[in-house]
Design a protein around this motif. Sequence first.
Motif, PDB file in Angstrom:
ATOM      1  N   GLN A 277       4.733  11.052  -0.585  1.00  0.00           N
ATOM      2  CA  GLN A 277       4.322  11.269  -1.969  1.00  0.00           C
ATOM      3  C   GLN A 277       5.402  10.807  -2.948  1.00  0.00           C
ATOM      4  O   GLN A 277       5.099  10.292  -4.013  1.00  0.00           O
ATOM      5  N   GLY A 278       6.667  10.984  -2.604  1.00  0.00           N
ATOM      6  CA  GLY A 278       7.763  10.613  -3.500  1.00  0.00           C
ATOM      7  C   GLY A 278       7.973   9.124  -3.638  1.00  0.00           C
ATOM      8  O   GLY A 278       8.650   8.668  -4.549  1.00  0.00           O
ATOM      9  N   THR A 279       7.416   8.343  -2.715  1.00  0.00           N
ATOM     10  CA  THR A 279       7.578   6.889  -2.769  1.00  0.00           C
ATOM     11  C   THR A 279       6.284   6.167  -3.094  1.00  0.00           C
ATOM     12  O   THR A 279       6.220   4.945  -3.004  1.00  0.00           O
ATOM     13  N   SER A 280       5.247   6.897  -3.470  1.00  0.00           N
ATOM     14  CA  SER A 280       3.955   6.287  -3.816  1.00  0.00           C
ATOM     15  C   SER A 280       3.669   6.486  -5.296  1.00  0.00           C
ATOM     16  O   SER A 280       3.972   7.527  -5.858  1.00  0.00           O
ATOM     17  N   ARG A 281       3.081   5.473  -5.910  1.00  0.00           N
ATOM     18  CA  ARG A 281       2.750   5.508  -7.327  1.00  0.00           C
ATOM     19  C   ARG A 281       1.284   5.177  -7.515  1.00  0.00           C
ATOM     20  O   ARG A 281       0.762   4.262  -6.886  1.00  0.00           O
TER      21      ARG A 281
ATOM     22  N   ASP B  91      12.486   2.246  -0.027  1.00  0.00           N
ATOM     23  CA  ASP B  91      11.468   2.254  -1.073  1.00  0.00           C
ATOM     24  C   ASP B  91      12.044   2.854  -2.353  1.00  0.00           C
ATOM     25  O   ASP B  91      12.974   3.659  -2.310  1.00  0.00           O
ATOM     26  N   VAL B  92      11.446   2.486  -3.501  1.00  0.00           N
ATOM     27  CA  VAL B  92      11.848   3.091  -4.769  1.00  0.00           C
ATOM     28  C   VAL B  92      11.324   4.521  -4.791  1.00  0.00           C
ATOM     29  O   VAL B  92      10.164   4.779  -4.481  1.00  0.00           O
ATOM     30  N   ARG B  93      12.218   5.445  -5.131  1.00  0.00           N
ATOM     31  CA  ARG B  93      11.878   6.866  -5.183  1.00  0.00           C
ATOM     32  C   ARG B  93      12.616   7.515  -6.350  1.00  0.00           C
ATOM     33  O   ARG B  93      13.749   7.167  -6.640  1.00  0.00           O
ATOM     34  N   HIS B  94      11.986   8.473  -7.004  1.00  0.00           N
ATOM     35  CA  HIS B  94      12.658   9.194  -8.080  1.00  0.00           C
ATOM     36  C   HIS B  94      13.306  10.459  -7.521  1.00  0.00           C
ATOM     37  O   HIS B  94      12.818  11.066  -6.573  1.00  0.00           O
ATOM     38  N   HIS B  95      14.431  10.811  -8.085  1.00  0.00           N
ATOM     39  CA  HIS B  95      15.129  12.050  -7.723  1.00  0.00           C
ATOM     40  C   HIS B  95      15.893  12.509  -8.950  1.00  0.00           C
ATOM     41  O   HIS B  95      16.760  11.786  -9.446  1.00  0.00           O
TER      42      HIS B  95
ATOM     43  N   HIS C  44       0.852  -1.187   0.000  1.00  0.00           N
ATOM     44  CA  HIS C  44       0.000   0.000   0.000  1.00  0.00           C
ATOM     45  C   HIS C  44       0.888   1.237   0.000  1.00  0.00           C
ATOM     46  O   HIS C  44       1.934   1.270   0.663  1.00  0.00           O
ATOM     47  N   GLY C  45       0.467   2.253  -0.751  1.00  0.00           N
ATOM     48  CA  GLY C  45       1.268   3.463  -0.895  1.00  0.00           C
ATOM     49  C   GLY C  45       1.553   4.157   0.426  1.00  0.00           C
ATOM     50  O   GLY C  45       0.689   4.235   1.296  1.00  0.00           O
TER      51      GLY C  45
ATOM     52  N   SER D  18       1.735   7.169   0.923  1.00  0.00           N
ATOM     53  CA  SER D  18       0.904   8.378   1.025  1.00  0.00           C
ATOM     54  C   SER D  18      -0.549   8.060   1.381  1.00  0.00           C
ATOM     55  O   SER D  18      -1.351   8.967   1.544  1.00  0.00           O
ATOM     56  N   GLY D  19      -0.870   6.766   1.449  1.00  0.00           N
ATOM     57  CA  GLY D  19      -2.248   6.366   1.703  1.00  0.00           C
ATOM     58  C   GLY D  19      -3.012   6.045   0.438  1.00  0.00           C
ATOM     59  O   GLY D  19      -4.159   5.627   0.486  1.00  0.00           O
ATOM     60  N   ALA D  20      -2.385   6.266  -0.713  1.00  0.00           N
ATOM     61  CA  ALA D  20      -3.000   5.957  -2.001  1.00  0.00           C
ATOM     62  C   ALA D  20      -1.976   5.267  -2.890  1.00  0.00           C
ATOM     63  O   ALA D  20      -0.770   5.426  -2.707  1.00  0.00           O
ATOM     64  N   GLY D  21      -2.452   4.497  -3.854  1.00  0.00           N
ATOM     65  CA  GLY D  21      -1.553   3.865  -4.808  1.00  0.00           C
ATOM     66  C   GLY D  21      -0.708   2.768  -4.190  1.00  0.00           C
ATOM     67  O   GLY D  21      -1.129   2.084  -3.262  1.00  0.00           O
ATOM     68  N   HIS D  22       0.512   2.629  -4.712  1.00  0.00           N
ATOM     69  CA  HIS D  22       1.432   1.583  -4.291  1.00  0.00           C
ATOM     70  C   HIS D  22       2.826   2.155  -4.066  1.00  0.00           C
ATOM     71  O   HIS D  22       3.227   3.114  -4.718  1.00  0.00           O
ATOM     72  N   SER D  23       3.563   1.530  -3.176  1.00  0.00           N
ATOM     73  CA  SER D  23       4.983   1.818  -2.988  1.00  0.00           C
ATOM     74  C   SER D  23       5.738   0.530  -3.263  1.00  0.00           C
ATOM     75  O   SER D  23       5.224  -0.563  -3.029  1.00  0.00           O
ATOM     76  N   LEU D  24       6.942   0.648  -3.791  1.00  0.00           N
ATOM     77  CA  LEU D  24       7.771  -0.517  -4.092  1.00  0.00           C
ATOM     78  C   LEU D  24       8.895  -0.622  -3.082  1.00  0.00           C
ATOM     79  O   LEU D  24       9.672   0.317  -2.905  1.00  0.00           O
ATOM     80  N   LYS D  25       9.005  -1.779  -2.428  1.00  0.00           N
ATOM     81  CA  LYS D  25      10.053  -2.060  -1.454  1.00  0.00           C
ATOM     82  C   LYS D  25      11.147  -2.881  -2.123  1.00  0.00           C
ATOM     83  O   LYS D  25      10.878  -3.739  -2.962  1.00  0.00           O
ATOM     84  N   SER D  26      12.380  -2.652  -1.710  1.00  0.00           N
ATOM     85  CA  SER D  26      13.502  -3.460  -2.163  1.00  0.00           C
ATOM     86  C   SER D  26      13.554  -4.727  -1.318  1.00  0.00           C
ATOM     87  O   SER D  26      13.468  -4.673  -0.090  1.00  0.00           O
TER      88      SER D  26
END
Length: 92
Positions: A81-85, A54-58, A36-37, A39-47
């Motif tokens: 927010q940066g780790t939720s998709r 978590d996977v995050r873009h920068h 579960h994301g 941020s409370g929405a979407g999904h987060s990816l764990k290594s």
Amino acid sequence: MTTRTRLSRARRASGVVGTPVTSGSSAADATFWAQHGNSGAGHSLKSFDVPERDVRHHRFVGYVASNGGIDPWDSPSPWAQGTSRLAATPWS
């Protein structure tokens, strides 16, 4: 990200996601799972091999990042927010 070919995987090396296979790589550095994301929405990816990250873009690069670590991509603001998709069809 690397160009996708049949049987290729997104890998993690030195925190960067999408690096090519190098000697010393293992299946664990190419394994991520959705949860579960943050941020409370979407999904987060764990290594898989570093589950506290978590996977995050920068700056247009994907990283395996911690919340508040020493690297620029570890910034706690805005961590959730940066780790939720939000996935769109057909990905969801």
